[in-house]
Motif scaffolding. Structure first.
Motif, short mmCIF file in Angstrom:
data_model
loop_
_atom_site.label_atom_id
_atom_site.label_comp_id
_atom_site.label_asym_id
_atom_site.label_seq_id
_atom_site.Cartn_x
_atom_site.Cartn_y
_atom_site.Cartn_z
N UNK A 26 0.79 -1.37 -0.32
CA UNK A 26 -0.30 -0.44 0.23
C UNK A 26 0.35 1.40 -0.08
N UNK A 27 0.62 2.59 0.65
CA UNK A 27 0.44 3.68 0.22
C UNK A 27 1.77 3.86 1.69
N UNK A 28 2.94 3.55 1.45
CA UNK A 28 4.04 2.98 2.59
C UNK A 28 5.49 4.12 1.66
N UNK A 29 6.17 5.12 2.83
CA UNK A 29 6.90 6.43 2.88
C UNK A 29 7.99 5.34 3.95
N UNK A 30 7.69 4.27 5.02
CA UNK A 30 8.74 4.32 5.89
C UNK A 30 7.83 3.37 6.80
N UNK A 31 8.38 1.93 6.83
CA UNK A 31 8.60 1.07 8.13
C UNK A 31 9.00 1.59 8.57
N UNK A 32 8.92 2.17 10.14
CA UNK A 32 9.47 3.00 11.29
C UNK A 32 9.71 1.37 12.27
N UNK A 33 8.74 0.25 12.42
CA UNK A 33 8.86 -0.81 12.95
C UNK A 33 8.25 -2.15 12.67
N UNK A 34 8.35 -2.99 12.93
CA UNK A 34 7.62 -4.14 12.64
C UNK A 34 7.37 -5.37 13.57
N UNK A 35 6.86 -5.50 14.00
CA UNK A 35 7.02 -6.37 14.88
C UNK A 35 4.85 -7.42 15.22
N UNK A 36 4.93 -8.02 16.25
CA UNK A 36 3.73 -9.40 16.81
C UNK A 36 3.72 -8.72 17.50
N UNK A 37 2.25 -9.11 17.90
CA UNK A 37 1.26 -9.26 18.90
C UNK A 37 0.61 -10.61 19.18
N UNK A 38 0.34 -11.32 20.51
CA UNK A 38 -0.12 -12.20 20.49
C UNK A 38 -1.22 -11.92 21.29
N UNK A 39 -2.27 -12.30 21.06
CA UNK A 39 -3.28 -12.42 22.32
C UNK A 39 -4.09 -13.74 22.61
N UNK A 40 -3.76 -14.21 23.52
CA UNK A 40 -3.83 -15.04 24.30
C UNK A 40 -4.83 -15.21 24.43
N UNK A 41 -6.17 -16.30 24.66
CA UNK A 41 -7.27 -16.84 24.96
C UNK A 41 -7.57 -16.26 26.53
N UNK A 42 -8.81 -15.11 26.35
CA UNK A 42 -9.26 -14.31 27.10
C UNK A 42 -8.12 -13.30 28.43
N UNK A 43 -7.34 -12.89 27.25
CA UNK A 43 -6.27 -12.10 27.24
C UNK A 43 -6.35 -11.13 26.61
N UNK A 44 -5.14 -10.02 27.09
CA UNK A 44 -5.25 -8.72 26.21
C UNK A 44 -3.87 -8.83 25.57
N UNK A 45 -4.17 -8.22 23.87
CA UNK A 45 -2.84 -8.78 22.90
C UNK A 45 -2.08 -7.80 23.92
N UNK A 46 -0.97 -8.75 23.22
CA UNK A 46 0.67 -7.97 23.48
C UNK A 46 1.61 -8.34 22.89
N UNK A 47 2.68 -7.17 22.79
CA UNK A 47 3.72 -7.12 22.47
C UNK A 47 5.19 -7.92 22.04
N UNK A 48 4.92 -8.98 21.93
CA UNK A 48 6.15 -9.53 21.67
C UNK A 48 7.72 -9.60 21.54
N UNK A 49 7.29 -9.36 20.41
CA UNK A 49 9.14 -9.19 19.40
C UNK A 49 8.11 -7.48 18.10
N UNK A 50 9.55 -7.39 18.41
CA UNK A 50 9.50 -5.90 17.04
C UNK A 50 10.53 -5.95 16.38
#
Length: 120
Positions: A26-50
């Motif tokens: 898409x319209x991407x000037x620059x990706x300053x960071x890329x990462x992965x969030x994980x959401x376990x059952x019944x839990x909040x979404x959390x950033x695990x790696x970037x």
């Protein structure tokens, strides 16, 4: 707008490995960071790696030493190699990007998520 396409989720036994991929387009000037969030059952979404644009990586303690994040800036692709998976790694994994705008500032975008299930 940026589109994120994730792939690589699935089911695996404890101790196994999976590799997630995320392609941004898409319209991407620059990706300053890329990462992965994980959401376990019944839990909040959390950033695990970037990974930042200079390839500096940051990990949550829960995955340090087992997961490796990497990116290729040439085609805006990122990968999460997950080794020695544990049942507590089960959840929906969302690709996340922090995108620099052409006219200044940043915005964030999440993918639709891919399911990872680890059985004991």
């Amino acid at each position: 707008q940026v589109q994120l396409v994730e792939s690589g989720g699935g089911s695996v036994q404890a101790g196994g490995s999976l590799r997630l991929s995320c392609v941004a387009s898409g319209s991407i000037f620059r990706l300053d960071a890329t990462g992965w969030y994980r959401q376990a059952p019944g839990q909040e979404r959390e950033l695990i790696a970037q990974v930042l644009i200079n390839h500096y990586t940051i990990y949550d303690d829960s995955v340090k030493g087992r997961f490796t994040i990497s990116r290729y800036n040439g085609n805006n692709t990122a990968w999460l190699q997950m080794n020695d998976l544990k049942p507590e790694d089960t959840g929906v994994y969302f690709c996340w990007v922090n995108v620099a705008k052409w006219n200044g500032g940043n915005f964030q975008q999440w993918g639709r998520g891919t399911q990872v299930t680890v059985s004991s």
